[in-house]
Design a protein around this motif. Structure first.
Motif, PDB file in Angstrom:
ATOM      1  N   LEU A  85      44.757  41.398  44.404  1.00 22.30           N
ATOM      2  CA  LEU A  85      45.447  42.394  43.586  1.00 22.30           C
ATOM      3  C   LEU A  85      45.552  41.977  42.123  1.00 22.30           C
ATOM      4  N   ASN A  86      45.661  40.694  41.858  1.00 23.42           N
ATOM      5  CA  ASN A  86      45.873  40.231  40.492  1.00 23.42           C
ATOM      6  C   ASN A  86      44.592  40.090  39.692  1.00 23.42           C
ATOM      7  N   THR A  87      43.502  39.726  40.357  1.00 24.58           N
ATOM      8  CA  THR A  87      42.239  39.505  39.637  1.00 24.58           C
ATOM      9  C   THR A  87      41.213  40.596  39.860  1.00 24.58           C
ATOM     10  N   GLY A  88      41.357  41.371  40.947  1.00 22.84           N
ATOM     11  CA  GLY A  88      40.371  42.384  41.288  1.00 22.84           C
ATOM     12  C   GLY A  88      39.118  41.814  41.913  1.00 22.84           C
ATOM     13  N   ARG A  89      39.093  40.514  42.153  1.00 23.84           N
ATOM     14  CA  ARG A  89      37.890  39.868  42.686  1.00 23.84           C
ATOM     15  C   ARG A  89      37.994  39.635  44.192  1.00 23.84           C
ATOM     16  N   THR A  90      36.832  39.424  44.812  1.00 20.24           N
ATOM     17  CA  THR A  90      36.743  39.294  46.264  1.00 20.24           C
ATOM     18  C   THR A  90      37.492  38.068  46.770  1.00 20.24           C
ATOM     19  N   LYS A  91      38.309  38.274  47.809  1.00 25.88           N
ATOM     20  CA  LYS A  91      38.982  37.168  48.483  1.00 25.88           C
ATOM     21  C   LYS A  91      38.207  36.733  49.719  1.00 25.88           C
ATOM     22  N   TRP A  92      37.783  37.725  50.524  1.00 30.00           N
ATOM     23  CA  TRP A  92      36.986  37.427  51.714  1.00 30.00           C
ATOM     24  C   TRP A  92      36.205  38.648  52.152  1.00 30.00           C
ATOM     25  N   LYS A  93      35.181  38.403  52.965  1.00 32.49           N
ATOM     26  CA  LYS A  93      34.394  39.468  53.578  1.00 32.49           C
ATOM     27  C   LYS A  93      34.311  39.202  55.068  1.00 32.49           C
ATOM     28  N   ALA A  94      34.269  40.273  55.863  1.00 37.46           N
ATOM     29  CA  ALA A  94      34.178  40.131  57.311  1.00 37.46           C
ATOM     30  C   ALA A  94      33.259  41.204  57.871  1.00 37.46           C
ATOM     31  N   ALA A  95      32.420  40.823  58.815  1.00 39.14           N
ATOM     32  CA  ALA A  95      31.414  41.732  59.368  1.00 39.14           C
ATOM     33  C   ALA A  95      31.951  42.521  60.545  1.00 39.14           C
ATOM     34  N   LYS A 147      30.411  57.810  37.661  1.00 39.62           N
ATOM     35  CA  LYS A 147      30.973  56.458  37.679  1.00 39.62           C
ATOM     36  C   LYS A 147      32.310  56.467  38.411  1.00 39.62           C
ATOM     37  N   TRP A 148      32.640  55.323  38.959  1.00 38.19           N
ATOM     38  CA  TRP A 148      33.824  55.197  39.808  1.00 38.19           C
ATOM     39  C   TRP A 148      34.498  53.870  39.525  1.00 38.19           C
ATOM     40  N   ALA A 149      35.794  53.857  39.370  1.00 44.25           N
ATOM     41  CA  ALA A 149      36.548  52.625  39.165  1.00 44.25           C
ATOM     42  C   ALA A 149      37.805  52.665  40.021  1.00 44.25           C
ATOM     43  N   ILE A 150      38.255  51.491  40.456  1.00 47.00           N
ATOM     44  CA  ILE A 150      39.492  51.392  41.240  1.00 47.00           C
ATOM     45  C   ILE A 150      40.474  50.536  40.455  1.00 47.00           C
ATOM     46  N   LEU A 151      41.607  51.125  40.126  1.00 46.76           N
ATOM     47  CA  LEU A 151      42.609  50.533  39.260  1.00 46.76           C
ATOM     48  C   LEU A 151      43.822  50.113  40.077  1.00 46.76           C
ATOM     49  N   VAL A 152      44.336  48.918  39.820  1.00 50.08           N
ATOM     50  CA  VAL A 152      45.552  48.425  40.452  1.00 50.08           C
ATOM     51  C   VAL A 152      46.632  48.297  39.379  1.00 50.08           C
ATOM     52  N   LEU A 153      47.797  48.890  39.621  1.00 47.41           N
ATOM     53  CA  LEU A 153      48.912  48.819  38.689  1.00 47.41           C
ATOM     54  C   LEU A 153      50.035  47.964  39.277  1.00 47.41           C
ATOM     55  N   ASN A 154      50.893  47.467  38.401  1.00 44.23           N
ATOM     56  CA  ASN A 154      52.121  46.834  38.853  1.00 44.23           C
ATOM     57  C   ASN A 154      53.112  47.918  39.286  1.00 44.23           C
ATOM     58  N   GLU A 155      54.182  47.529  39.952  1.00 45.11           N
ATOM     59  CA  GLU A 155      55.159  48.493  40.445  1.00 45.11           C
ATOM     60  C   GLU A 155      55.865  49.233  39.312  1.00 45.11           C
ATOM     61  N   ASN A 156      55.832  48.676  38.093  1.00 45.11           N
ATOM     62  CA  ASN A 156      56.441  49.351  36.946  1.00 45.11           C
ATOM     63  C   ASN A 156      55.441  50.175  36.152  1.00 45.11           C
ATOM     64  N   GLY A 157      54.221  50.328  36.664  1.00 41.99           N
ATOM     65  CA  GLY A 157      53.225  51.167  36.021  1.00 41.99           C
ATOM     66  C   GLY A 157      52.376  50.488  34.979  1.00 41.99           C
ATOM     67  N   THR A 158      52.499  49.185  34.816  1.00 38.92           N
ATOM     68  CA  THR A 158      51.645  48.469  33.872  1.00 38.92           C
ATOM     69  C   THR A 158      50.346  48.049  34.547  1.00 38.92           C
ATOM     70  N   TYR A 159      49.349  47.796  33.722  1.00 33.13           N
ATOM     71  CA  TYR A 159      48.030  47.405  34.237  1.00 33.13           C
ATOM     72  C   TYR A 159      48.097  46.064  34.959  1.00 33.13           C
ATOM     73  N   ARG A 160      47.421  45.982  36.092  1.00 34.74           N
ATOM     74  CA  ARG A 160      47.358  44.747  36.866  1.00 34.74           C
ATOM     75  C   ARG A 160      45.935  44.230  36.978  1.00 34.74           C
ATOM     76  N   SER A 161      45.028  45.058  37.476  1.00 35.77           N
ATOM     77  CA  SER A 161      43.628  44.638  37.592  1.00 35.77           C
ATOM     78  C   SER A 161      42.752  45.839  37.887  1.00 35.77           C
ATOM     79  N   GLN A 162      41.445  45.604  37.844  1.00 33.04           N
ATOM     80  CA  GLN A 162      40.460  46.590  38.282  1.00 33.04           C
ATOM     81  C   GLN A 162      39.505  45.878  39.215  1.00 33.04           C
ATOM     82  N   LEU A 163      39.147  46.526  40.335  1.00 34.28           N
ATOM     83  CA  LEU A 163      38.295  45.862  41.309  1.00 34.28           C
ATOM     84  C   LEU A 163      36.917  45.589  40.748  1.00 34.28           C
TER      85      LEU A 163
END
Length: 578
Positions: free
Chosen positions: A472-482, A399-415
């Motif tokens: 970065l805040n929600t972990g959800r898709t903003k856009w896709k490009a081919a 399993k694989w997860a991508i984690l985004v943190l705030n600059e102070n090391g607190t949890y922000r989101s997961q993709l």
């Protein structure tokens, strides 16, 4: 007062790898079952061969300093997580984005290109002898341009052919709008029986540097002329992904030779001149430390040397010891290079299963911990995709997860990957002794988004892929490009507000560098490699890509061949530009 510790946050649906067609896998943090990805689990090294990961510890040690068979170690993945499959940049470094500090090589983006980990988401025959004994008193043998402007013959790459005629022939077939083949370089070195890893490249001013076996070589970026060559006392065994701002680097080299070779020596080098600086050894303490691979990073004037159970820090400028084992039972085992020192740490547990890991920001000069984020038990830090904002790749079995943190090391989101399958190609999956935690192609971040490459559809007649931007805040898709039709592209860095990507060559179609505006859309070619050189470029599928100042370089990440002549004649560098 101890630094604040943050618990794992409420992650969204994970990005997780799994075998092609494998049944759905449970999410890492209680998320619903996710479909498995394409490709084997956490894995294929761009070199097309399976090896232990950078921080695996062996069960049966070979000769001292050489690992045997991998086993679950101090915070490291089990062997089944390391299965690899053949092909498809990064050993030589990451990059620094303009809007976000992305881990990376000074003055260049250096990434792994070639066959990498396919990820899915949901919701030579002779042993060459060294020329000098490695010791605190022995130093490298440096040669450069003499009075006549020519480097000394004995220190040039041996056995290389003049490839200018080949480059000229390719350029004669260029189409309008295509860049030139600036120069080609062969390996030119008689290597040990299993070949050699190539460290770098590093671009400093008008010089591109690679390190291989026992030699560093600096070449002119414009015409490939070898500007200097530096022979090490023994084999290279580790290197950071980037140099200091003024072009200094510290390399890991072996002390001793043959069965007694041991990766416990350091050599500082000025990459602008090819001159050697200080040389010293450090102590590997205990079995776990002695048998673990080395992960090096540079943060400012500090070089860190991470291993399974500890990290030692030295000042780059003079070699002074800055700090070693930190207080407590949690020790860093690897850093990301760059202005922000982010570390992966392992904590020895009461059960002695070494599974608890953390992400920490650590002062590289003092070793003081600024903040700590606790990774959920059983999950391990695999790579740092960005240091600012902190974007972390986590692995647990397949399993694989991508984690985004705030600059102070607190949890922000997961993709949240949705229905796409994603691919990154990282140094962790290579069969090298010295690895880094900040060397991936196919992913980058800035203060707007995290950018990932999708896996092309293998059933398509002309496979292509997409780039996906995640909030970065929600972990959800903003856009896709081919990508351009029939080609694949991999994010590299953000520069001047635009996302830069490496576009891979396909049959009769040259690769190059393309860019997107922050909102996505249609990629615009920044540098288009000539179609006439597509076959040459595709031979560099197991390579690293460096792009700086309008020039693109592909550098083989490993040189090997069925015999000495094949080793020497294997293309090692190709450069493209105006």
């Amino acid at each position: 007062m101890p630094p604040p510790v943050q618990a794992a946050g409420p992650y969204g649906a994970p990005v997780q790898p799994g075998p092609y067609g494998a049944p759905a896998q449970p999410g890492p943090y209680g998320a619903p079952a996710q479909p498995g990805p394409y490709g084997a689990p956490a894995q294929p090294g761009p070199y097309g061969v399976q090896q232990p990961g950078p921080y695996d510890a062996p069960t049966q040690p070979g000769p001292y300093g050489y690992p045997g068979q991998p086993q679950p170690g101090y915070g490291y993945p089990p062997p089944q997580q390391q299965s690899q499959q053949p092909p498809q940049p990064g050993g030589g470094g990451f990059f620094r984005g303009r809007r976000g500090t992305v881990i990376g090589a000074v003055l260049a983006v250096v990434l792994l290109a070639g066959s990498g980990i396919w990820l899915a988401t949901s919701g030579g025959d002779d042993e060459s002898k060294p020329t000098a004994k490695a010791s605190a008193d022995s130093g490298p043998d440096s040669t450069g341009d003499g009075a006549d402007g020519k480097a000394k013959d004995q220190d040039q790459d041996q056995g290389t052919h003049d490839l200018r005629a080949e480059a000229d022939a390719l350029n004669a077939k260029r189409r309008p709008g295509e860049a030139k083949v600036l120069w080609l370089q062969e390996g030119g070195v008689d290597l040990p029986r299993n070949g050699s890893d190539v460290y770098g490249p590093w671009i400093v001013g008008d010089t591109i540097v690679k390190a291989m076996f026992q030699t560093l070589s600096g070449y002119s970026v414009t015409d490939g002329h070898q500007k200097w060559s530096l022979r090490m006392p023994s084999n290279l065994c580790a290197a950071p992904s980037q140099a200091t701002a003024d072009g200094k680097i510290v390399l890991g080299i072996e002390s001793g030779h043959g069965d007694k070779a041991f990766c416990d020596a350091l050599q500082m080098v000025d990459l602008t001149t090819g001159k050697a600086g200080w040389h010293k050894t450090y102590r590997r303490q205990g079995a776990w430390d002695g048998l673990s691979h080395v992960a090096m990073a540079i943060n400012g004037d500090t070089v860190t040397v991470g291993r399974t159970t500890r990290t030692d820090a030295f000042r780059v400028s003079d070699g002074k010891v800055l700090w070693g084992e930190l207080p407590g039972n949690c020790q860093p085992f690897g850093f990301a290079s760059g202005p922000v020192a982010i570390a992966a740490t392992s904590c020895q547990t009461a059960a002695d299963d070494h599974k608890e890991q953390q992400v920490q920001r650590i002062d590289p000069v003092t070793g003081k911990v600024r903040w700590t984020y606790k990774v959920k038990k059983g999950w391990q830090v695999a790579q740092f995709y960005s240091a600012s904002p902190p974007v972390v790749s986590l692995k647990q079995d397949d399993k694989w997860a991508i984690l985004v943190l705030n600059e102070n090391g607190t949890y922000r989101s997961q993709l949240v990957g949705g229905t796409e399958d994603y691919v990154t190609e990282c140094d962790e999956d290579l069969l090298t002794d010295g690895k880094s935690l900040d060397n991936c192609l196919g992913v980058t971040a800035d203060d707007r988004a995290v950018y990932l490459a999708t896996k092309p559809d293998p059933a398509a007649r002309r496979p292509a892929n997409k780039v996906v931007a995640f909030d970065l805040n929600t972990g959800r898709t903003k856009w896709k490009a081919a990508a351009p039709a029939g080609q694949t592209m991999m994010p590299m860095r953000v520069e001047g507000g635009r996302l830069l990507m490496y576009v891979a060559a396909e049959k009769n179609k040259g690769g190059g560098i393309a860019s997107f505006p922050p909102t996505g859309g249609t990629p615009q070619m920044v540098l288009r490699h000539p179609a006439a050189a597509a076959a040459v470029e595709r031979d560099f599928s197991l390579s690293r890509v460096a792009y700086a100042n309008g020039r693109c370089f592909l550098v083989q990440a490993r040189i090997s061949g069925i015999d000495d002549e094949a080793e020497k004649s294997m293309r090692s560098i190709v450069g493209f530009g105006s």
